[in-house]
Design an enzyme around this catalytic site. Sequence first.
Site, PDB file in Angstrom:
ATOM      1  N   ASP A  79       0.845  -1.190   0.000  1.00 41.05           N
ATOM      2  CA  ASP A  79       0.000   0.000   0.000  1.00 41.05           C
ATOM      3  C   ASP A  79       0.888   1.250   0.000  1.00 41.05           C
ATOM      4  OD1 ASP A  79      -1.713   2.074   0.582  1.00 41.05           O
ATOM      5  OD2 ASP A  79      -2.606   1.107   2.340  1.00 41.05           O
ATOM      6  N   GLY A  89      -5.949   0.736 -13.044  1.00 39.94           N
ATOM      7  CA  GLY A  89      -7.104   0.296 -12.256  1.00 39.94           C
ATOM      8  C   GLY A  89      -8.382   0.749 -12.935  1.00 39.94           C
ATOM      9  N   TYR A 136      -8.974   3.225 -14.718  1.00 40.60           N
ATOM     10  CA  TYR A 136      -8.797   3.740 -16.075  1.00 40.60           C
ATOM     11  C   TYR A 136      -8.460   2.669 -17.122  1.00 40.60           C
ATOM     12  CZ  TYR A 136      -9.260   8.672 -14.710  1.00 40.60           C
ATOM     13  OH  TYR A 136      -9.741   9.894 -14.272  1.00 40.60           O
ATOM     14  N   ASP A 181      -6.196   6.830  -5.270  1.00 39.01           N
ATOM     15  CA  ASP A 181      -6.590   8.215  -4.964  1.00 39.01           C
ATOM     16  C   ASP A 181      -7.417   8.262  -3.669  1.00 39.01           C
ATOM     17  OD1 ASP A 181      -6.970  10.931  -5.335  1.00 39.01           O
ATOM     18  OD2 ASP A 181      -8.385  10.729  -7.001  1.00 39.01           O
TER      19      ASP A 181
HETATM   20  N1  AR6 Z   1      -1.319   1.480  -3.046  1.00 43.30           N
HETATM   21  C1  AR6 Z   1      -0.717   1.181  -4.215  1.00 43.30           C
HETATM   22  N2  AR6 Z   1      -1.376   0.894  -5.351  1.00 43.30           N
HETATM   23  C2  AR6 Z   1      -2.731   0.902  -5.290  1.00 43.30           C
HETATM   24  C3  AR6 Z   1      -3.452   1.220  -4.117  1.00 43.30           C
HETATM   25  C4  AR6 Z   1      -2.687   1.500  -2.947  1.00 43.30           C
HETATM   26  N3  AR6 Z   1      -3.250   1.820  -1.790  1.00 43.30           N
HETATM   27  N4  AR6 Z   1      -4.774   1.153  -4.392  1.00 43.30           N
HETATM   28  C5  AR6 Z   1      -4.891   0.795  -5.696  1.00 43.30           C
HETATM   29  N5  AR6 Z   1      -3.660   0.643  -6.230  1.00 43.30           N
HETATM   30  P1  AR6 Z   1      -6.454   3.292  -9.742  1.00 43.30           P
HETATM   31  P2  AR6 Z   1      -6.291   4.758 -12.290  1.00 43.30           P
HETATM   32  C6  AR6 Z   1      -3.289   0.283  -7.613  1.00 43.30           C
HETATM   33  O1  AR6 Z   1      -7.809   2.764 -10.073  1.00 43.30           O
HETATM   34  O2  AR6 Z   1      -6.482   3.497 -13.058  1.00 43.30           O
HETATM   35  C7  AR6 Z   1      -9.713   7.098  -9.121  1.00 43.30           C
HETATM   36  O3  AR6 Z   1     -11.087   7.091  -8.904  1.00 43.30           O
HETATM   37  C8  AR6 Z   1      -4.304  -0.461  -8.456  1.00 43.30           C
HETATM   38  O4  AR6 Z   1      -4.233  -1.860  -8.221  1.00 43.30           O
HETATM   39  O5  AR6 Z   1      -6.213   3.746  -8.350  1.00 43.30           O
HETATM   40  O6  AR6 Z   1      -5.193   5.698 -12.715  1.00 43.30           O
HETATM   41  C9  AR6 Z   1      -9.193   8.468  -9.539  1.00 43.30           C
HETATM   42  O7  AR6 Z   1      -9.880   9.505  -8.882  1.00 43.30           O
HETATM   43  C10 AR6 Z   1      -3.860  -0.118  -9.865  1.00 43.30           C
HETATM   44  O8  AR6 Z   1      -2.834  -1.011 -10.304  1.00 43.30           O
HETATM   45  O9  AR6 Z   1      -6.055   4.533 -10.720  1.00 43.30           O
HETATM   46  C11 AR6 Z   1      -9.456   8.471 -11.007  1.00 43.30           C
HETATM   47  O10 AR6 Z   1     -10.789   8.828 -11.287  1.00 43.30           O
HETATM   48  C12 AR6 Z   1      -3.228   1.267  -9.716  1.00 43.30           C
HETATM   49  O11 AR6 Z   1      -3.100   1.502  -8.306  1.00 43.30           O
HETATM   50  C13 AR6 Z   1      -9.203   7.048 -11.417  1.00 43.30           C
HETATM   51  O12 AR6 Z   1      -9.426   6.262 -10.246  1.00 43.30           O
HETATM   52  C14 AR6 Z   1      -4.044   2.385 -10.325  1.00 43.30           C
HETATM   53  O13 AR6 Z   1      -5.427   2.148 -10.116  1.00 43.30           O
HETATM   54  C15 AR6 Z   1      -7.797   6.818 -11.857  1.00 43.30           C
HETATM   55  O14 AR6 Z   1      -7.676   5.511 -12.347  1.00 43.30           O
END
Ligand code: AR6
Length: 178
Positions: free
Chosen positions: A15, A124, A126, A39
């Site tokens: 995390d 994630g 996106y 986020d």
């Molecule tokens: N620590 C590390 N990595 C993480 C964590 C964490 N605590 N939580 C999730 N991930 P995402 P995006 C990973 O969906 O695709 C939001 O609503 C996850 O497994 O967080 O860029 C924003 O406000 C994945 O591999 O971001 C935007 O609207 C990675 O982080 C939107 O999501 C990114 O997943 C952005 O989407």
Amino acid sequence: MYEYKGVSLSIVEGDITKIGIEAIVNAANNTLLGGDGVDGAIHKAGGPTILEQCKKIGGCPTGEARITTSGNMPSKYVIHTVGPIYKDGSRGEDRLLYNAYYNSLKLAKEYNINAIAFPSISTGVYGYPKDEASKIAINAVTDFINKEGGIEEVQFVSFSKNDYLLYKKLLDKRFNNN
Ligand code: AR6
């Protein structure tokens, strides 16, 4: 652990909100007002001061980056960047994702930040394919080291064992580790 031109590169499983490093990167959206995924976790762990600062900044275009403090988290700064929403790969997603990494590092350099941790931006909510996204992440970081320098440590934070193994495969291949 890998080394590229004197810069330490590593993969960390876990995390990102718990990592004690100068800057963590947030995969935010254009409003910078919070959301799900990493986020949501960052705003929750950091507390309301991050949102207050984000409101003052007033948003961020895709591929760019903005900075706030980290509130209650062990890191010092959060660099908020916005990756692209993946549609079919033909809409410049690769360049925008590259820019998100590159511009985060540029901002880090401006703030004299030596150590930074990235989540896997856009993979994630996106929907960016992970294999492709990890390659772009590594390319942007190594290009930055080549062209700009000024950073000492970059961590790729994987939220699952599979993501960890994907980065490991790519970095092993690139740096010939066994
Ligand atoms: N620590 C590390 N990595 C993480 C964590 C964490 N605590 N939580 C999730 N991930 P995402 P995006 C990973 O969906 O695709 C939001 O609503 C996850 O497994 O967080 O860029 C924003 O406000 C994945 O591999 O971001 C935007 O609207 C990675 O982080 C939107 O999501 C990114 O997943 C952005 O989407």
